[in-house]
Design a protein around this motif. Structure first.
Motif, PDB file in Angstrom:
ATOM      1  N   LEU A  22       0.600  10.438   1.587  1.00 19.90           N
ATOM      2  CA  LEU A  22       1.409   9.668   0.645  1.00 19.90           C
ATOM      3  C   LEU A  22       1.453  10.297  -0.741  1.00 19.90           C
ATOM      4  CD1 LEU A  22       0.178   6.041   1.488  1.00 19.90           C
ATOM      5  CD2 LEU A  22       2.116   7.287   2.463  1.00 19.90           C
ATOM      6  N   ALA A  23       0.658  11.353  -0.951  1.00 24.11           N
ATOM      7  CA  ALA A  23       0.571  12.013  -2.257  1.00 24.11           C
ATOM      8  C   ALA A  23       0.107  11.025  -3.332  1.00 24.11           C
ATOM      9  CB  ALA A  23       1.899  12.652  -2.640  1.00 24.11           C
ATOM     10  N   CYS A  24      -0.860  10.169  -2.964  1.00 24.68           N
ATOM     11  CA  CYS A  24      -1.420   9.190  -3.899  1.00 24.68           C
ATOM     12  C   CYS A  24      -2.923   9.410  -4.011  1.00 24.68           C
ATOM     13  CB  CYS A  24      -1.181   7.760  -3.424  1.00 24.68           C
ATOM     14  SG  CYS A  24       0.548   7.292  -3.269  1.00 24.68           S
ATOM     15  N   SER A  25      -3.466   9.230  -5.197  1.00 24.05           N
ATOM     16  CA  SER A  25      -4.899   9.351  -5.386  1.00 24.05           C
ATOM     17  C   SER A  25      -5.323   8.505  -6.584  1.00 24.05           C
ATOM     18  CB  SER A  25      -5.309  10.812  -5.600  1.00 24.05           C
ATOM     19  OG  SER A  25      -4.658  11.351  -6.746  1.00 24.05           O
ATOM     20  N   GLY A  26      -6.631   8.206  -6.642  1.00 19.06           N
ATOM     21  CA  GLY A  26      -7.111   7.376  -7.737  1.00 19.06           C
ATOM     22  C   GLY A  26      -8.615   7.208  -7.682  1.00 19.06           C
ATOM     23  N   THR A  27      -9.085   6.072  -8.203  1.00 16.91           N
ATOM     24  CA  THR A  27     -10.521   5.840  -8.322  1.00 16.91           C
ATOM     25  C   THR A  27     -10.926   4.528  -7.666  1.00 16.91           C
ATOM     26  OG1 THR A  27     -10.242   4.718 -10.453  1.00 16.91           O
ATOM     27  CG2 THR A  27     -10.617   7.104 -10.492  1.00 16.91           C
ATOM     28  N   TRP A  28     -12.191   4.438  -7.296  1.00 12.46           N
ATOM     29  CA  TRP A  28     -12.802   3.203  -6.828  1.00 12.46           C
ATOM     30  C   TRP A  28     -13.904   2.820  -7.818  1.00 12.46           C
ATOM     31  CZ3 TRP A  28     -13.873   2.043  -1.002  1.00 12.46           C
ATOM     32  CH2 TRP A  28     -12.648   1.999  -0.318  1.00 12.46           C
ATOM     33  N   THR A  29     -13.890   1.559  -8.273  1.00  6.65           N
ATOM     34  CA  THR A  29     -14.903   1.057  -9.191  1.00  6.65           C
ATOM     35  C   THR A  29     -15.574  -0.157  -8.565  1.00  6.65           C
ATOM     36  OG1 THR A  29     -13.602   1.790 -11.103  1.00  6.65           O
ATOM     37  CG2 THR A  29     -15.354   0.187 -11.515  1.00  6.65           C
ATOM     38  N   GLN A  30     -16.906  -0.125  -8.434  1.00  2.00           N
ATOM     39  CA  GLN A  30     -17.625  -1.228  -7.806  1.00  2.00           C
ATOM     40  C   GLN A  30     -17.513  -2.486  -8.655  1.00  2.00           C
ATOM     41  OE1 GLN A  30     -21.592  -0.329  -6.334  1.00  2.00           O
ATOM     42  NE2 GLN A  30     -22.281  -2.420  -6.728  1.00  2.00           N
ATOM     43  N   GLU A  53       2.853  10.510  -6.648  1.00  3.44           N
ATOM     44  CA  GLU A  53       4.023  11.381  -6.725  1.00  3.44           C
ATOM     45  C   GLU A  53       5.214  10.831  -5.945  1.00  3.44           C
ATOM     46  OE1 GLU A  53       2.851  15.225  -5.417  1.00  3.44           O
ATOM     47  OE2 GLU A  53       1.487  15.583  -7.119  1.00  3.44           O
ATOM     48  N   SER A  54       4.938  10.043  -4.909  1.00  2.74           N
ATOM     49  CA  SER A  54       6.020   9.526  -4.072  1.00  2.74           C
ATOM     50  C   SER A  54       6.474   8.136  -4.484  1.00  2.74           C
ATOM     51  CB  SER A  54       5.573   9.490  -2.606  1.00  2.74           C
ATOM     52  OG  SER A  54       4.475   8.602  -2.448  1.00  2.74           O
ATOM     53  N   GLY A  55       5.714   7.482  -5.369  1.00  4.10           N
ATOM     54  CA  GLY A  55       6.050   6.125  -5.769  1.00  4.10           C
ATOM     55  C   GLY A  55       5.882   5.112  -4.649  1.00  4.10           C
ATOM     56  N   ARG A  56       4.961   5.357  -3.732  1.00  2.00           N
ATOM     57  CA  ARG A  56       4.825   4.519  -2.541  1.00  2.00           C
ATOM     58  C   ARG A  56       3.524   3.720  -2.504  1.00  2.00           C
ATOM     59  NH1 ARG A  56       5.439   8.061   2.579  1.00  2.00           N
ATOM     60  NH2 ARG A  56       5.654   6.002   3.551  1.00  2.00           N
ATOM     61  N   TYR A 104       0.855  -1.179   0.000  1.00  2.00           N
ATOM     62  CA  TYR A 104       0.000   0.000   0.000  1.00  2.00           C
ATOM     63  C   TYR A 104       0.885   1.220   0.000  1.00  2.00           C
ATOM     64  CZ  TYR A 104      -2.913  -3.696   1.736  1.00  2.00           C
ATOM     65  OH  TYR A 104      -3.551  -4.881   1.890  1.00  2.00           O
ATOM     66  N   ALA A 105       1.779   1.268   0.971  1.00  2.00           N
ATOM     67  CA  ALA A 105       2.775   2.328   1.026  1.00  2.00           C
ATOM     68  C   ALA A 105       4.096   1.657   1.320  1.00  2.00           C
ATOM     69  CB  ALA A 105       2.438   3.320   2.129  1.00  2.00           C
ATOM     70  N   GLN A 106       5.116   1.978   0.554  1.00  2.00           N
ATOM     71  CA  GLN A 106       6.416   1.370   0.766  1.00  2.00           C
ATOM     72  C   GLN A 106       7.064   2.019   1.973  1.00  2.00           C
ATOM     73  OE1 GLN A 106       7.286  -1.198  -0.805  1.00  2.00           O
ATOM     74  NE2 GLN A 106       5.620  -1.158  -2.267  1.00  2.00           N
ATOM     75  N   ASP A 107       7.237   1.237   3.015  1.00  2.65           N
ATOM     76  CA  ASP A 107       7.777   1.743   4.273  1.00  2.65           C
ATOM     77  C   ASP A 107       9.151   1.133   4.501  1.00  2.65           C
ATOM     78  OD1 ASP A 107       8.337   2.603   6.781  1.00  2.65           O
ATOM     79  OD2 ASP A 107       6.504   1.826   7.723  1.00  2.65           O
ATOM     80  N   GLU A 108      10.197   1.946   4.375  1.00  6.23           N
ATOM     81  CA  GLU A 108      11.558   1.458   4.541  1.00  6.23           C
ATOM     82  C   GLU A 108      11.729   0.776   5.897  1.00  6.23           C
ATOM     83  OE1 GLU A 108      14.264   1.848   2.448  1.00  6.23           O
ATOM     84  OE2 GLU A 108      13.110   2.740   0.836  1.00  6.23           O
TER      85      GLU A 108
END
Length: 489
Positions: free
Chosen positions: A426-434, A452-455, A23-27
């Motif tokens: 996280l500077a991430c966004s997108g869509t949800w499709t049922q 934007e963060s690649g995470r 989901y988010a790349q956590d070092e």
């Protein structure tokens, strides 16, 4: 030429490291050691039939292998896929060392986290991952818990070793060192690591034998066979098929060789089948160029080249029939390297993974768990009119990851929900499709369009339920599960 070959073979043998997917790349969350803790994060409860994917030699659970993702796509609702990471010990022979005991602990934890069903866990092991699963199964059986390992499917597992294992591999690495290249600096193991040594045929006396699986555990084996079709003058009726060592690294008889691999003990486990996926590739001799050559010198060169190739093929075939690795096989292995049936490509091979999924479904049925009080494991309420869920919702993420918010804006049209999702921190966004709906849950495909963060992961499966105070979101990936309780904004 000798130096080139000494570099090429170790590269062929590498199990390349998987590309990050989370989901988010956590070092900070990268696992460097097990110490009998959870190598892969687990949710507090698991509502489906757990399937644990175990990577191969030199690998990790965060790499490019698509096995877990293909498992998720192939398995129906009621299964949940997790990835076990033993990168802290991925050069140690899988039948010994801490990886097996850590996996046994992990299987216990996964079984205990199940909210319903019989507590049985399924496992899939690629390459040496299958060896680690066998060793973990032996540990579970020794503690009287063997029954929780319901079924195992191995994928290209070298039960009977590999012709490239042991001294041949060690010599190649030593030759590589003589060229001035340090194997460790390019991410390769030392020649004396136990995983390299114990891949020899037969198993060296100083290597831990492979224990059989618990008697109640179902098992199946999947491997591959690469065949190189050599054509003379490019003509099909003047052709010969040359089988490589199975997937070019693990012979098919080794990939299906569960029985007779643990001397002095009786084979156990319940055999459920074996599948060999075949890939055939045409590789014409240099004589194909003869038809296009108009000079005597060119014709002579083509004939000489073809003769040399044919003699090399005969030597390669003779040595492969004897089960021995030989430098004459290298030209053929180059073709095998780009095959969909190549050893490290098996977790990406759809036919192979379809066979794996088929065995898993036959071994243990999916689970629709309950919370013990008659409700669903999501503690949801009736969704009612979906149009009432439209609007802006927000809440903090918890579970396998935390420290960021989920912002969801839902819209409703023609009885179907859709939405936009944002992870501000996280500077991430997108869509949800049922994609699906029951009386109490709505399932969505989350697609990240801006990262934007690649995470963030591009595509995920999300489940939405209604609660007394708002909405509950559960998003799962093969290695982790995150949740969020959303309130209207």
């Amino acid at each position: 030429m000798k130096k080139l070959l000494s570099v090429l073979l170790p590269l062929l043998l590498l199990v390349t490291l998987p590309a990050p997917s989370a989901y988010a790349q956590d070092e900070a969350s990268t696992q460097h050691e097990c110490s009998h803790a959870q190598p892969s994060p687990l949710p507090t409860r698991i509502s489906g039939r757990p399937v644990i994917y175990v990577h191969g030699w030199l690998g990790s659970s965060s790499g490019h292998e698509n096995g877990p993702e293909l498992l998720e796509e192939g398995l129906e609702p009621g299964y949940e896929v997790f990835a076990f990471d033993y990168s802290f010990a991925n050069t140690v022979w899988g039948a010994s060392g801490e990886a097996a005991s850590c996996l046994a602990d992990y299987i216990r934890q996964v079984s205990a986290a199940m909210t319903g069903g019989d507590g049985k866990v399924l496992a899939v092991g690629h390459s040496m991952g299958g060896i680690v699963i066998r060793a973990a199964g032996g540990i579970l059986a020794g503690s009287g818990q063997g029954s929780i390992l319901g079924g195992v499917v191995s994928l290209g597992t070298p039960y009977s070793g590999s012709p490239w294992g042991g001294t041949v591999y060690a010599e190649m690495l030593q030759n590589m060192r003589s060229t001035g290249i340090d194997p460790v600096k390019v991410g390769m193991p030392e020649a004396e690591t136990s995983a390299a040594v114990c891949l020899a045929v037969p198993l060296p006396n100083n290597c831990a034998p492979l224990p059989y699986l618990p008697g109640s555990t179902k098992y199946a084996m999947v491997g591959s066979q690469i065949i190189i079709e050599r054509r003379l003058f490019g003509l099909k009726f003047m052709s010969a098929d040359i089988p490589l060592f199975g997937d070019a690294i693990v012979p098919k008889l080794s990939a299906t060789g569960y029985v007779n691999t643990s001397a002095g003990t009786r084979p156990s486990g319940k055999f459920w089948g074996e599948t060999i996926v075949e890939c055939k590739h045409t590789a014409g001799y240099l004589s194909q160029q003869l038809l296009r050559t108009r000079s005597i010198a060119g014709t002579a060169a083509s004939l000489i080249g073809t003769t040399i190739e044919a003699l090399g093929d005969q030597r390669a075939l003779d040595m492969m029939r004897e089960g021995k690795a030989d430098v004459s096989q290298m030209p053929l292995l180059v073709y095998g390297l780009f095959s969909d049936c190549f050893h490290i490509a098996l977790p990406d091979n759809e036919d192979a993974m379809t066979a794996v999924v088929g065995y898993l479904k036959k071994m243990e049925p999916p689970i629709t768990a309950t919370d013990g009080s008659g409700g669903t494991a999501d503690d949801g309420q009736s969704l009612g009119d979906l149009s009432a869920l439209t609007g802006l919702w927000r809440g903090p993420v918890y579970g396998s990851q935390d420290g960021y918010d989920l912002v969801l804006e839902l819209t409703h049209k023609n009885g179907t929900l859709s939405g936009t999702v944002d992870y501000p921190q996280l500077a991430c966004s997108g869509t949800w499709t049922q994609t699906d709906r029951t009386g109490m849950t709505v399932r969505f495909e989350e697609q990240i369009l801006k990262d934007e963060s690649g995470r963030c992961v591009r595509r995920l499966d999300a489940t939405l339920t209604r609660t007394a105070t708002g909405l509950h979101v559960r998003i799962k990936r093969f290695w982790a599960v995150i949740e969020a309780d959303l309130v209207r904004r």
